[in-house]
Design a protein around this motif. Structure first.
Motif, mmCIF file in Angstrom:
data_model
loop_
_atom_site.group_PDB
_atom_site.id
_atom_site.type_symbol
_atom_site.label_atom_id
_atom_site.label_comp_id
_atom_site.label_asym_id
_atom_site.label_seq_id
_atom_site.Cartn_x
_atom_site.Cartn_y
_atom_site.Cartn_z
ATOM 1 N N ALA A 113 0.869 -1.320 -0.002
ATOM 2 C CA ALA A 113 0.085 -0.016 -0.033
ATOM 3 C C ALA A 113 0.683 1.217 0.213
ATOM 4 O O ALA A 113 0.477 2.227 -0.567
ATOM 5 N N LYS A 114 1.973 1.054 0.692
ATOM 6 C CA LYS A 114 2.903 2.491 0.864
ATOM 7 C C LYS A 114 3.288 2.673 -0.599
ATOM 8 O O LYS A 114 3.609 3.860 -0.759
ATOM 9 N N ASN A 115 3.592 1.853 -1.239
ATOM 10 C CA ASN A 115 4.046 2.038 -2.828
ATOM 11 C C ASN A 115 3.039 2.059 -3.785
ATOM 12 O O ASN A 115 3.193 1.967 -4.917
ATOM 13 N N ASN A 116 1.452 2.460 -3.266
ATOM 14 C CA ASN A 116 0.704 2.505 -4.136
ATOM 15 C C ASN A 116 0.085 1.430 -5.042
ATOM 16 O O ASN A 116 -0.230 1.607 -6.171
ATOM 17 N N ILE A 117 0.464 0.045 -4.627
ATOM 18 C CA ILE A 117 -0.008 -1.202 -5.164
ATOM 19 C C ILE A 117 -1.149 -1.572 -4.853
ATOM 20 O O ILE A 117 -1.306 -1.975 -3.557
ATOM 21 N N SER A 118 -2.453 -1.704 -5.595
ATOM 22 C CA SER A 118 -3.697 -2.491 -5.169
ATOM 23 C C SER A 118 -3.657 -3.724 -5.120
ATOM 24 O O SER A 118 -3.050 -4.267 -6.400
ATOM 25 N N VAL A 119 -3.971 -4.170 -4.244
ATOM 26 C CA VAL A 119 -4.202 -5.807 -4.277
ATOM 27 C C VAL A 119 -5.529 -6.002 -4.324
ATOM 28 O O VAL A 119 -6.514 -5.466 -4.015
ATOM 29 N N PHE A 153 -1.914 -13.667 -3.523
ATOM 30 C CA PHE A 153 -2.833 -12.428 -3.764
ATOM 31 C C PHE A 153 -2.689 -12.076 -5.455
ATOM 32 O O PHE A 153 -1.747 -12.585 -5.703
ATOM 33 N N THR A 154 -3.549 -11.280 -5.802
ATOM 34 C CA THR A 154 -3.373 -10.760 -7.323
ATOM 35 C C THR A 154 -3.136 -9.110 -7.129
ATOM 36 O O THR A 154 -3.485 -8.733 -6.368
ATOM 37 N N VAL A 155 -2.477 -8.938 -8.102
ATOM 38 C CA VAL A 155 -1.958 -7.547 -8.516
ATOM 39 C C VAL A 155 -2.179 -7.302 -9.866
ATOM 40 O O VAL A 155 -2.010 -8.318 -10.662
ATOM 41 N N ASP A 156 -2.231 -5.976 -10.341
ATOM 42 C CA ASP A 156 -1.990 -5.702 -11.760
ATOM 43 C C ASP A 156 -0.814 -5.877 -12.405
ATOM 44 O O ASP A 156 0.215 -5.915 -11.671
ATOM 45 N N ALA A 157 -0.916 -6.666 -13.600
ATOM 46 C CA ALA A 157 0.493 -7.142 -14.093
ATOM 47 C C ALA A 157 1.440 -5.963 -14.506
ATOM 48 O O ALA A 157 2.516 -6.379 -14.077
ATOM 49 N N ASP A 158 0.931 -4.713 -14.687
ATOM 50 C CA ASP A 158 1.953 -3.818 -14.552
ATOM 51 C C ASP A 158 2.658 -3.402 -13.323
ATOM 52 O O ASP A 158 3.870 -2.766 -13.269
ATOM 53 N N ASP A 159 2.020 -3.934 -12.314
ATOM 54 C CA ASP A 159 2.758 -3.795 -10.980
ATOM 55 C C ASP A 159 3.689 -5.001 -10.361
ATOM 56 O O ASP A 159 4.014 -5.007 -9.257
ATOM 57 N N LEU A 160 3.901 -5.947 -11.253
ATOM 58 C CA LEU A 160 4.318 -7.324 -10.961
ATOM 59 C C LEU A 160 5.698 -7.027 -10.397
ATOM 60 O O LEU A 160 6.254 -7.300 -9.366
ATOM 61 N N ASP A 161 6.551 -6.109 -11.429
ATOM 62 C CA ASP A 161 8.131 -5.996 -11.208
ATOM 63 C C ASP A 161 8.196 -5.119 -9.839
ATOM 64 O O ASP A 161 9.058 -5.491 -8.933
ATOM 65 N N SER A 162 7.304 -4.103 -9.548
ATOM 66 C CA SER A 162 7.286 -3.249 -8.481
ATOM 67 C C SER A 162 7.114 -4.136 -7.163
ATOM 68 O O SER A 162 7.624 -4.147 -6.052
ATOM 69 N N THR A 163 6.120 -4.901 -7.318
ATOM 70 C CA THR A 163 5.667 -5.924 -6.036
ATOM 71 C C THR A 163 6.768 -6.724 -5.907
ATOM 72 O O THR A 163 7.205 -6.910 -4.745
ATOM 73 N N LEU A 164 7.494 -7.384 -6.917
ATOM 74 C CA LEU A 164 8.460 -8.450 -6.418
ATOM 75 C C LEU A 164 9.763 -7.673 -5.990
ATOM 76 O O LEU A 164 10.411 -8.095 -5.071
ATOM 77 N N LYS A 165 10.026 -6.414 -6.089
ATOM 78 C CA LYS A 165 11.017 -5.633 -5.592
ATOM 79 C C LYS A 165 11.053 -5.317 -4.120
ATOM 80 O O LYS A 165 11.665 -5.653 -3.424
ATOM 81 N N ILE A 166 9.501 -5.036 -3.953
ATOM 82 C CA ILE A 166 9.217 -4.557 -2.706
ATOM 83 C C ILE A 166 9.379 -6.018 -1.559
ATOM 84 O O ILE A 166 9.980 -6.007 -0.378
ATOM 85 N N LEU A 167 8.881 -7.178 -2.349
ATOM 86 C CA LEU A 167 9.068 -8.327 -1.541
ATOM 87 C C LEU A 167 10.612 -8.913 -1.302
ATOM 88 O O LEU A 167 10.903 -9.177 -0.186
ATOM 89 N N GLU A 168 11.487 -8.448 -2.166
ATOM 90 C CA GLU A 168 12.765 -8.821 -2.091
ATOM 91 C C GLU A 168 13.252 -7.698 -1.078
ATOM 92 O O GLU A 168 14.002 -7.984 -0.007
ATOM 93 N N ASP A 169 12.935 -6.447 -1.245
ATOM 94 C CA ASP A 169 13.614 -5.609 -0.137
ATOM 95 C C ASP A 169 13.099 -5.797 1.172
ATOM 96 O O ASP A 169 13.827 -5.350 2.281
ATOM 97 N N GLU A 170 11.880 -6.293 1.526
ATOM 98 C CA GLU A 170 11.146 -6.480 2.871
ATOM 99 C C GLU A 170 11.601 -7.914 3.204
ATOM 100 O O GLU A 170 10.943 -8.583 4.166
ATOM 101 N N LYS A 171 12.327 -8.808 2.565
ATOM 102 C CA LYS A 171 12.575 -10.258 2.893
ATOM 103 C C LYS A 171 12.871 -10.322 4.342
ATOM 104 O O LYS A 171 12.481 -11.516 4.881
#
Ligand code: ADP
Ligand code: ASP
Ligand code: MG
Length: 418
Positions: free
Chosen positions: A285-291, A308-326
């Protein structure tokens, strides 16, 4: 004399001949004695072309520059449509978003309109002009050009209609109204004469791209009567979209749509402790990604999994956030699935009518279609299925809920570039 706002989509202004056809529809409304404000999209597939061009220059185009680029598409069509109207002997003037004062939030590529200035519009109307406004674009209070998200010209039109307290907003497109599902998928599908804002809003949100969801939201909020009609059959009134209080009879299912623009992300074996979901979805949410859809498995051995599902356009940013927050979001594995489609049935008539979900699941099972996730709201049931199954699922559900018709829908446009 009232104000009518008309909106012409890309197919309706795709070439000079169609621009003249749109001009005739504008003049017809003018001859009915109305003041007319017209909102237009970019010609044909211009926006797709501009996006492709930018991606050929760089794989990560800057969002401010993207808005600068994409907003040019509508500027071409407003000038050409205005010339066509003038050539037929009528007074007309074009205006871009900045000239009108379509003020948006300071977010690029999916800004929301926060205000529309009406002084210049009213002055040009008082001077006897037909006004042709660029859809899809606005400007921030600081003067930065923004766009409203794909399909956003519908929202520009409805917002202008609301600001001007117009009598009606007519969305002219390449189909003859709102059908129970996309007539490109099921050609013999029923057309609605009238549908409620509530149902249309859900349908638009779950993938019926005939209307931009925020346009319906705005129409509902300001009670703007909205019509979806064909720019190629001007005498047909199409579908009227109005408030639920004006409708009495509901079918259990009014419409069906598929959204193929989402991806599913699975985080396996997360620690089953308080705060995990809050960390995960808080970071997104902090990164404006809607789930959208979320499912959590029952815990075993102190672990559970979340998909969970996100918009395909947000996939790369979502994976980056998950990596940053691992270090905080400790999943054993992160899996993504791009080949999914969310198929939804929508209907105000399903409230308090048990059995609709079971009918949906059975209809899919009979076609051997596997359901990967389910979500429900008061007037909607969504099932995530394999993308390859989505068309068959829609056809089966149209049959199940009696949404087929004897007539074949007329679709004029080319297939959208996907
Ligand atoms: P425009 O360029 O006029 O904005 P769009 O392509 O955005 O047109 O929207 C019209 C398209 O919406 C139709 O060609 C049709 O394929 C698609 N569509 C999807 N769902 C529906 C529906 N339920 N009813 C009518 N059209 C639909
Ligand atoms: N031209 C923009 C798009 O193609 C906006 C619109 O057509 O509504 O998404
Ligand atoms: Mg559209």
């Amino acid at each position: 004399m009232g104000i009518i706002v008309q909106k012409f989509g890309g197919t309706s202004v795709a070439d000079p001949q169609k621009i003249h056809n749109a001009a005739r529809a504008v003049i017809k409304e003018r001859e009915n004695g109305n003041d007319v404000v017209v909102v237009v999209s970019a010609m044909g597939h211009t926006t797709d072309y501009l996006i492709k061009l930018a991606k050929e220059v760089t794989s990560m185009p800057d969002s401010r520059e993207m808005d600068m680029l994409l907003s040019t598409g509508e500027q071409v069509s407003i000038a050409l449509l205005t010339m066509a109207i003038q050539a037929k002997g009528y007074k007309a003037i074009s205006m871009n978003g900045q000239q009108v004062g379509i003020i948006t939030e300071n977010i690029h590529s999916k800004a929301r309109i926060v205000d529309i200035k009406t002084d210049k519009l009213k002055k040009h109307l008082d001077d006897g002009n037909i006004i042709v406004v660029a859809g899809f674009q606005g400007v921030t209070p600081e003067g930065e050009i923004t766009t409203l998200g794909r399909g956003g010209s519908d929202t520009s039109a409805v917002a202008i209609a609301a600001a001007l307290e117009a009598e009606r907003c007519d969305i002219y497109t390449d189909v003859e109204g709102v059908y129970a599902t996309d007539p490109r998928i099921v050609p013999n599908v029923q057309r609605a004469d009238v549908i409620s804002y509530e149902e249309m809003l859900e349908l638009a949100r779950v993938g019926a791209n005939v209307l931009h969801p925020r346009s319906v939201e705005t129409a509902k909020q300001f009670n703007v009567p909205l019509r979806v009609r064909s720019s190629f059959k001007l005498d047909d009134c199409g579908t009227l979209i109005i408030g639920v209080e004006n409708m009495e009879i509901y079918k259990p299912v009014a419409g069906i749509a598929a959204d193929t623009s989402q991806v599913r992300i699975l985080l396996s074996n997360l620690p089953d402790i308080p705060g995990t979901a809050a960390e995960l979805f808080g970071a997104l949410a902090k990164n404006n990604i809607s789930v959208d859809m979320i499912i959590q498995s029952l815990a075993s051995n102190g672990k559970n999994s979340i998909a969970f599902t996100v918009d395909a356009d947000d996939l790369d940013s979502t994976l980056k956030i998950l990596e940053d927050e691992k270090s905080v979001i400790k999943a054993d594995e992160i899996l993504t699935d791009k080949d999914i489609a969310k198929v939804s049935i929508v209907g105000a008539g399903m409230v308090d009518r048990p059995g609709i979900a079971a009918d949906m699941f059975r209809a899919l099972a009979e076609k051997n279609i596997n359901i990967k996730m389910i979500s429900t709201s008061e007037i909607k049931i969504s099932c995530l299925v394999d993308k390859a199954d989505s068309k068959e699922a829609i056809k089966a559900l149209c049959k199940e809920f009696d949404l087929e018709s004897q007539e074949i829908a007329v679709v004029k446009g080319d297939l959208p570039n996907l």
